[in-house]
Design an enzyme around this catalytic site. Structure first.
Site, PDB file in Angstrom:
ATOM      1  N   TYR A   1       3.063   9.608  -0.523  1.00 54.93           N
ATOM      2  CA  TYR A   1       4.265   9.203   0.271  1.00 54.93           C
ATOM      3  C   TYR A   1       5.671   9.311  -0.493  1.00 54.93           C
ATOM      4  CZ  TYR A   1       0.529   6.415   2.121  1.00 54.93           C
ATOM      5  OH  TYR A   1      -0.889   6.119   2.888  1.00 54.93           O
TER       6      TYR A   1
ATOM      7  N   HIS B   1      -7.551   9.449  -2.352  1.00 50.51           N
ATOM      8  CA  HIS B   1      -7.055   9.485  -0.988  1.00 50.51           C
ATOM      9  C   HIS B   1      -7.792  10.280   0.109  1.00 50.51           C
ATOM     10  CE1 HIS B   1      -2.444   9.218   0.665  1.00 50.51           C
ATOM     11  NE2 HIS B   1      -3.516   9.157   1.867  1.00 50.51           N
TER      12      HIS B   1
ATOM     13  N   LYS C   1      -2.424   6.054  -4.552  1.00 48.61           N
ATOM     14  CA  LYS C   1      -3.632   6.709  -4.235  1.00 48.61           C
ATOM     15  C   LYS C   1      -3.502   8.333  -5.197  1.00 48.61           C
ATOM     16  CE  LYS C   1      -3.610   4.678   0.246  1.00 48.61           C
ATOM     17  NZ  LYS C   1      -2.331   4.742   0.830  1.00 48.61           N
TER      18      LYS C   1
ATOM     19  N   ASP D   1       0.900  -1.163  -0.025  1.00 47.66           N
ATOM     20  CA  ASP D   1      -0.053  -0.068  -0.026  1.00 47.66           C
ATOM     21  C   ASP D   1       0.816   1.231  -0.221  1.00 47.66           C
ATOM     22  OD1 ASP D   1      -2.893   1.180   0.620  1.00 47.66           O
ATOM     23  OD2 ASP D   1      -1.442   2.478   1.834  1.00 47.66           O
TER      24      ASP D   1
HETATM   25  P1  NAD Z   1       0.421   1.582  11.856  1.00 57.31           P
HETATM   26  O1  NAD Z   1      -0.809   1.303  12.821  1.00 57.31           O
HETATM   27  O2  NAD Z   1       0.512   0.312  10.785  1.00 57.31           O
HETATM   28  O3  NAD Z   1       1.752   1.799  12.780  1.00 57.31           O
HETATM   29  C1  NAD Z   1       2.904   1.632  12.307  1.00 57.31           C
HETATM   30  C2  NAD Z   1       3.816   1.643  13.580  1.00 57.31           C
HETATM   31  O4  NAD Z   1       3.543   0.540  14.422  1.00 57.31           O
HETATM   32  C3  NAD Z   1       5.359   1.509  13.194  1.00 57.31           C
HETATM   33  O5  NAD Z   1       6.006   2.850  12.884  1.00 57.31           O
HETATM   34  C4  NAD Z   1       5.967   1.098  14.572  1.00 57.31           C
HETATM   35  O6  NAD Z   1       6.060   2.050  15.463  1.00 57.31           O
HETATM   36  C5  NAD Z   1       4.651   0.077  15.219  1.00 57.31           C
HETATM   37  N1  NAD Z   1       4.883  -1.357  14.808  1.00 57.31           N
HETATM   38  C6  NAD Z   1       4.615  -1.912  13.702  1.00 57.31           C
HETATM   39  N2  NAD Z   1       4.985  -3.111  13.789  1.00 57.31           N
HETATM   40  C7  NAD Z   1       4.963  -3.424  15.342  1.00 57.31           C
HETATM   41  C8  NAD Z   1       5.213  -4.644  16.016  1.00 57.31           C
HETATM   42  N3  NAD Z   1       5.119  -5.742  15.491  1.00 57.31           N
HETATM   43  N4  NAD Z   1       5.122  -4.547  17.325  1.00 57.31           N
HETATM   44  C9  NAD Z   1       5.127  -3.207  17.746  1.00 57.31           C
HETATM   45  N5  NAD Z   1       4.989  -2.028  17.003  1.00 57.31           N
HETATM   46  C10 NAD Z   1       5.004  -2.144  15.776  1.00 57.31           C
HETATM   47  O7  NAD Z   1       0.190   2.745  11.268  1.00 57.31           O
HETATM   48  P2  NAD Z   1       0.359   3.585   9.598  1.00 57.31           P
HETATM   49  O8  NAD Z   1       1.890   3.526   9.148  1.00 57.31           O
HETATM   50  O9  NAD Z   1      -0.310   4.881   9.910  1.00 57.31           O
HETATM   51  O10 NAD Z   1      -0.750   2.750   8.738  1.00 57.31           O
HETATM   52  C11 NAD Z   1      -0.431   1.655   7.983  1.00 57.31           C
HETATM   53  C12 NAD Z   1      -0.277   1.880   6.591  1.00 57.31           C
HETATM   54  O11 NAD Z   1      -1.898   2.673   6.119  1.00 57.31           O
HETATM   55  C13 NAD Z   1       0.375   3.244   6.095  1.00 57.31           C
HETATM   56  O12 NAD Z   1       1.795   2.603   5.952  1.00 57.31           O
HETATM   57  C14 NAD Z   1       0.047   3.413   4.840  1.00 57.31           C
HETATM   58  O13 NAD Z   1       0.200   2.434   3.718  1.00 57.31           O
HETATM   59  C15 NAD Z   1      -1.671   3.469   5.066  1.00 57.31           C
HETATM   60  N6  NAD Z   1      -2.004   4.778   5.560  1.00 57.31           N
HETATM   61  C16 NAD Z   1      -3.148   5.230   5.000  1.00 57.31           C
HETATM   62  C17 NAD Z   1      -3.460   6.701   5.241  1.00 57.31           C
HETATM   63  C18 NAD Z   1      -4.642   7.111   4.432  1.00 57.31           C
HETATM   64  O14 NAD Z   1      -5.064   8.129   4.625  1.00 57.31           O
HETATM   65  N7  NAD Z   1      -5.284   6.597   3.592  1.00 57.31           N
HETATM   66  C19 NAD Z   1      -3.137   7.391   6.406  1.00 57.31           C
HETATM   67  C20 NAD Z   1      -2.040   6.752   7.256  1.00 57.31           C
HETATM   68  C21 NAD Z   1      -1.688   5.407   6.751  1.00 57.31           C
END
Ligand code: NAD
Length: 278
Positions: free
Chosen positions: A53, A109, A78, A48
């Site tokens: 990004y 988005h 997106k 994704d």
């Molecule tokens: P997420 O909830 O996936 O959090 C990521 C964080 O969680 C990492 O940086 C780390 O600190 C922690 N983490 C990951 N694996 C872990 C583990 N096994 N143990 C402990 N901590 C851990 O948050 P995100 O990155 O915001 O969301 C995931 C994806 O969603 C993004 O990378 C992106 O692709 C998408 N996204 C989309 C939008 C949108 O507006 N459409 C916004 C934000 C994110």
């Protein structure tokens, strides 16, 4: 680790999406190639990304270097808010940066209702979908009102709505609305972005201890059992492996209910009614 078998969800257009993938928000272009290459090596097949990004080129390089057949991969990108007036131009720019012939899922988005350009953007995506270059189209951060407007104005329902969704912000009404219309829900911020105490909550740590799993695995499993598409972000190989090792256990009804009870309407990201990203 090609033994990673991720179930697929069938979208309302008939296409299949792997229910688990890797998200690459806030992964710099400089490291994204290494991160995506490792994920593909581990067995991830769903990535994704987004033009916002600024790492589509690195994602594309990792895919090209992997030698994995295109049919086995699922790539989402997106349309950024400021490109809503030129969805075709932005789509082709993403395609070019990714170095791909096709995008599996293209999302608007954000709804940016203050600009009033989302319906026009959606019409542009409707023209793209079904062409050899675009399999499925959907939206992200759309509330009921925004989804209703798209359907009313165009008659075409999104295949996916990607929304902020985690145990502290569960969006039940919106999820039900999407389920009623066959719109698959994908969670962003599925782990609470690592900035909340979600992974320390007793409902999560208790289930983790009971199953010999980590808190992150329990939260990912909670999403999967709700039928949500999920792509937790990490740049660490060990965590990629950990986050994908979630298909060998199941949370009980009581464990699911205890996590369901954590809902606090705690939004971490922008408010879709006002967020413009500017
Ligand atoms: P997420 O909830 O996936 O959090 C990521 C964080 O969680 C990492 O940086 C780390 O600190 C922690 N983490 C990951 N694996 C872990 C583990 N096994 N143990 C402990 N901590 C851990 O948050 P995100 O990155 O915001 O969301 C995931 C994806 O969603 C993004 O990378 C992106 O692709 C998408 N996204 C989309 C939008 C949108 O507006 N459409 C916004 C934000 C994110």
């Amino acid at each position: 680790m090609s033994e990673l078998h991720v179930p697929a969800i069938q979208l309302n257009d008939g296409n299949l999406i792997p229910q688990l993938g890797l998200g690459v928000w806030r992964v710099d272009d400089a490291v994204a190639e290494r991160v995506v290459s490792e994920a593909l090596e581990i067995g991830y097949r769903h990535i994704d990304t987004a033009s916002f990004y600024q790492n589509e080129r690195a994602v594309g390089r990792a895919i090209a270097a992997s030698g994995i057949s295109r049919d086995e991969l699922f790539v989402t990108t997106k349309l950024w808010n400021t490109d809503q007036r030129d969805p075709h131009g932005a789509f082709h720019a993403s395609l070019e940066r990714l170095g791909l012939d096709k995008i599996d899922l293209y999302l608007v988005h954000w709804p940016v209702p203050t600009k009033g350009t989302a319906v026009g953007a959606w019409r542009g995506l409707i023209e793209l979908v079904g062409s050899p270059e675009c399999d499925s189209i959907g939206v992200s951060n759309f509330e009921i009102e925004h989804l209703t407007e798209l359907q009313r104005e165009t008659g075409v329902v999104a295949a996916v709505n990607q929304i902020e969704l985690h145990p502290l912000h569960q969006r039940r009404e919106l999820r039900e609305f999407c389920a009623d219309r066959g719109i698959a829900v994908a969670a962003w911020g599925p782990l609470g972005q690592g900035i909340t105490d979600l992974l320390q909550r007793p409902a999560v740590t208790g289930a983790a201890a009971a199953h010999g799993k980590t808190p992150a695995q329990v939260v990912i499993r909670w999403h999967l059992q709700h039928g949500t598409i999920v792509f937790p972000k990490t740049t660490h190989r060990e965590r990629m492996i950990e986050n994908a090792a979630v298909f060998d256990f199941a949370l009980s009804e009581a464990e699911m209910a205890a996590i369901d009870a954590l809902d606090a309407q705690h939004r971490l990201g922008g408010d879709p009614y006002v967020f413009t990203g500017e």
